[in-house]
Design an enzyme around this catalytic site. Structure first.
Site, PDB file in Angstrom:
ATOM      1  N   LYS A 194       0.889  -1.176   0.000  1.00  0.00           N
ATOM      2  CA  LYS A 194       0.000   0.000   0.000  1.00  0.00           C
ATOM      3  C   LYS A 194       0.918   1.215   0.000  1.00  0.00           C
ATOM      4  O   LYS A 194       1.266   1.752   1.048  1.00  0.00           O
ATOM      5  CB  LYS A 194      -0.924  -0.049   1.223  1.00  0.00           C
ATOM      6  CG  LYS A 194      -2.034   0.994   1.157  1.00  0.00           C
ATOM      7  CD  LYS A 194      -3.087   0.736   2.225  1.00  0.00           C
ATOM      8  CE  LYS A 194      -3.936   1.954   2.464  1.00  0.00           C
ATOM      9  NZ  LYS A 194      -4.715   2.407   1.304  1.00  0.00           N
TER      10      LYS A 194
HETATM   11  N1  PMP Z   1      -7.812  -1.025  -2.756  1.00  0.00           N
HETATM   12  C1  PMP Z   1      -7.175   0.157  -2.644  1.00  0.00           C
HETATM   13  C2  PMP Z   1      -6.447   0.694  -3.818  1.00  0.00           C
HETATM   14  C3  PMP Z   1      -7.215   0.867  -1.431  1.00  0.00           C
HETATM   15  O1  PMP Z   1      -6.599   2.050  -1.330  1.00  0.00           O
HETATM   16  C4  PMP Z   1      -7.928   0.335  -0.344  1.00  0.00           C
HETATM   17  C5  PMP Z   1      -7.978   1.096   0.955  1.00  0.00           C
HETATM   18  N2  PMP Z   1      -6.918   0.721   1.801  1.00  0.00           N
HETATM   19  C6  PMP Z   1      -8.576  -0.898  -0.507  1.00  0.00           C
HETATM   20  C7  PMP Z   1      -8.495  -1.553  -1.730  1.00  0.00           C
HETATM   21  C8  PMP Z   1      -9.317  -1.543   0.622  1.00  0.00           C
HETATM   22  O2  PMP Z   1      -8.406  -2.013   1.582  1.00  0.00           O
HETATM   23  P1  PMP Z   1      -8.784  -2.105   3.131  1.00  0.00           P
HETATM   24  O3  PMP Z   1     -10.053  -2.850   3.216  1.00  0.00           O
HETATM   25  O4  PMP Z   1      -7.637  -2.833   3.731  1.00  0.00           O
HETATM   26  O5  PMP Z   1      -8.920  -0.712   3.623  1.00  0.00           O
END
Ligand code: PMP
Length: 312
Positions: free
Chosen positions: A163
């Site tokens: 991320k």
């Molecule tokens: N995809 C992307 C590109 C994101 O930025 C996020 C947010 N973190 C998610 C999916 C969803 O991830 P999470 O459920 O861990 O927040």
């Protein structure tokens, strides 16, 4: 957020003092990794962080992929997040840990620079709703999506399991395009034309009564909300297939929803001006959304204990 405390490299500093130098490496070359976590008020009146360990582990893993040694253990980062929420006296909030290469030596190679770590918190009630293009909010209608003209970053170009701030230039182009075209959010395809995710959420469809979401090999982030929904679905006898999803299937799905820490579980009402179901949350979406809400608020015996970390 305009006041309060921000955790910066081991200390809680005043909001106005949490500053970085203009020559910060990450500002120029997007050499940062970050997380988004939510803290909820639970049924017993206390606040708790949702899947804190998993988020901090993903932060460390993202750093590892980018040769970034954060200098803190997972446990230390968890404590820092709890301390930040406490210092800001927030019952419910969004928590943003970020690690980045700081100010030192310019040039694409980040390695000569020091890694800084910060944690900020703010109130973020509903991330995807009317106001950024209308719909998707309290009127009961689902979010209106458009398939982006921007291809999601190929995992051969950037490690999409991390991320990383670098991934969000692609997300921001897609999101701005969608908002300017009058939609709430963009859904992105990969270079093979398969569905990946929205700009900052994972995507699920219900097709022929079955739940499905794209694999992470498509370029989608291994979302922690996505994982929670899959675990909740399994526990409730709903099979979730992790499989490639085509653009056509988005249009013919009976239900579509997005998942993310900020967006939570967000029903989708339209994609490229084609109505999904009756434009409102479908039956399975409603069921999974309410089970998810029960889990985050400590009302689910099976998951709440494992997934919630009390703040006090
Ligand atoms: N995809 C992307 C590109 C994101 O930025 C996020 C947010 N973190 C998610 C999916 C969803 O991830 P999470 O459920 O861990 O927040």
């Amino acid at each position: 957020m305009t006041e309060g405390k921000i955790w910066l490299n081991g200390s809680l500093v005043d909001y106005d003092n949490a500053k970085i130098h203009i020559l910060t490496h990450a500002l120029h070359y997007a050499t940062g990794v970050f997380e988004g976590i939510r803290c909820y008020k639970t049924v017993n009146g206390n606040s708790a962080m949702f899947r804190l360990q998993d988020h901090m582990q993903r932060l460390l893993d993202s750093g590892r992929i980018y040769f970034m040694d954060l200098g803190y253990t997972r446990q230390q980062l968890e404590k820092a997040a709890i301390d930040t929420v406490k210092a800001n006296r927030m019952e419910e909030c969004y928590i943003r840990p970020i690690a980045y290469y700081g100010y030192g030596k310019m040039g694409v190679n980040p390695m000569p620079n020091k890694v800084s770590v910060a944690i900020a918190v703010w109130k973020w009630d509903e991330y995807l709703k009317g106001g950024e293009g209308g719909g998707g909010g309290s009127d009961g209608k689902g979010a209106r999506l458009m398939v982006s003209s921007w291809t999601r970053i190929d995992p051969k170009s950037l490690p999409m399991g991390a991320k990383a701030t670098a991934n969000y230039a692609n997300s921001a182009l897609a999101r701005v395009e969608a908002i300017k075209a009058g939609f709430d959010e963009a859904v992105m395809l990969n270079s093979a034309g398969m569905v990946v995710e929205a700009s900052a959420e994972n995507i699920f469809i219900v097709k022929d009564g079955a739940l499905a979401t794209p694999p992470t090999t498509s370029g989608a982030l291994a979302g922690i909300t996505r994982d929670s929904i899959m675990a909740i679905a399994k526990e409730n006898g709903i099979e979730c297939k992790v499989r490639d999803i085509s653009r056509d299937e988005l249009y013919t799905a009976s239900e579509v929803f997005l998942t993310g820490t900020a967006a939570e579980v967000k029903p989708v009402g339209e994609i490229d001006n084609r109505m999904i179901g009756d434009g409102r949350a479908g039956k399975m979406t409603k069921q999974l959304k309410s089970l998810f809400e029960a889990a985050v608020h400590g009302k689910d015996k099976k998951f709440s204990k494992a997934w919630l970390t009390p703040v006090n």
